[in-house]
Design an enzyme around this catalytic site. Structure first.
Site, PDB file in Angstrom:
ATOM      1  CB  SER A 133      -0.896  -0.006   1.254  1.00  0.00           C
ATOM      2  OG  SER A 133      -1.274   1.211   1.545  1.00  0.00           O
ATOM      3  CE1 TYR A 146      -3.623  -2.048   5.260  1.00  0.00           C
ATOM      4  CE2 TYR A 146      -2.797   0.152   5.302  1.00  0.00           C
ATOM      5  CZ  TYR A 146      -3.290  -1.002   4.647  1.00  0.00           C
ATOM      6  OH  TYR A 146      -3.115  -1.032   3.216  1.00  0.00           O
TER       7      TYR A 146
END
Length: 272
Positions: A133, A146
């Protein structure tokens, strides 16, 4: 066209499903796995091969890989796409929940990779795509676990790339920006569950409002940008090591690298 045997994890929705549709349409043999097999029946009707699998279950993974190798004799491309976002303050998130985040986003990815690698090494050919990401290169408030998992995916992928070079196996890191998928809904559910009260209520409320505003406005990129990028990687004989695509991906990572901690902190917090 060079038809390839492709395995995609996390293909029941969003980026995984959209990309699977595109690759099936291009004539590739596409195996899709996820826990929610009922949400992949449309892929079967298109010519794909959905199989139920939990990336945290070693037996599940081995059965899927064995099934594909037995039928196809090889796996040309593995796209480790399964993952989710656990959001909430570090003080509030139970460590057991954090472990689940790593089990899916990192250890599940590693386990699938381990089980696919023997066939790729034997063939001296293959491509492994790991979904990180833009969050693997930067950070946001309440996203510690995360971001930590995606930073770990980046590090694992870099080391894996060096280890597999002699076997002609490519390791590619996909770094999406903001993509319109279920990710935002899951993220908001986690924030509400773990950090909606207490000392972080104000920050939590601001982040929820900013996230809802962004997704409700439809500002994120469509999953087709990921489908197009993965299709490009699959076709390439020498793919790049990283593909940064989608809303905010390139500028946010650029700012993180070149502006320094203090200025980047101010930019991120100005958005919430």
């Amino acid at each position: 066209m060079d038809r390839k045997v492709i395995l995609i994890t996390g293909a029941s929705s969003g980026m995984g499903k959209e990309t699977a549709k595109a690759l099936i349409g291009q004539g590739h043999t596409v195996y899709t796995v996820a826990r929610r097999i009922e949400q992949m029946q449309d892929l079967e009707s298109l010519g794909g091969y959905p199989i139920q699998m939990d990336v945290t279950n070693e037996r599940d993974i081995q059965n899927v890989v064995d099934t594909i190798i037995l039928k196809e004799g090889k796996i040309d491309v593995l796209w480790n796409n399964a993952g989710y976002g656990l959001y909430g303050a570090v003080e509030d998130i139970p460590v057991d929940e954090a472990r689940k985040q790593f089990e899916v986003n990192l250890f599940g990815l590693a386990s699938v990779t381990q089980k696919v690698l023997p066939s790729m090494r034997k063939a001296k050919s293959g491509t492994i795509i790991n979904t990180s990401s833009m969050g693997g290169k930067m950070y946001t408030p309440l996203g510690a676990w995360y971001h930590a998992s995606k930073h770990a995916v980046e590090g694992l992928s870099d080391c894996l790339r060096l280890e597999l070079k002699e076997f002609n196996i490519h390791v590619v890191v996909l770094e999406p920006g903001i993509i319109v998928t279920e990710f935002g809904d899951v993220m908001l559910q986690n924030i509400s569950a773990f950090s909606s009260k207490g000392y972080y209520a104000s920050l939590t409320g601001k982040l929820i409002a900013a996230t809802k505003k962004m997704y409700d406005s439809g500002r994120g990129s469509k999953a087709t940008v990921i489908a197009n990028t993965v299709s490009k990687i699959v076709k390439s004989e020498k793919p790049k090591t990283r593909y940064r695509v989608g809303l905010w991906a390139k500028p946010m990572v650029w700012m993180r690298i070149y502006l320094g901690d203090s200025l980047f902190d101010k930019i991120v917090m100005s958005q919430v």
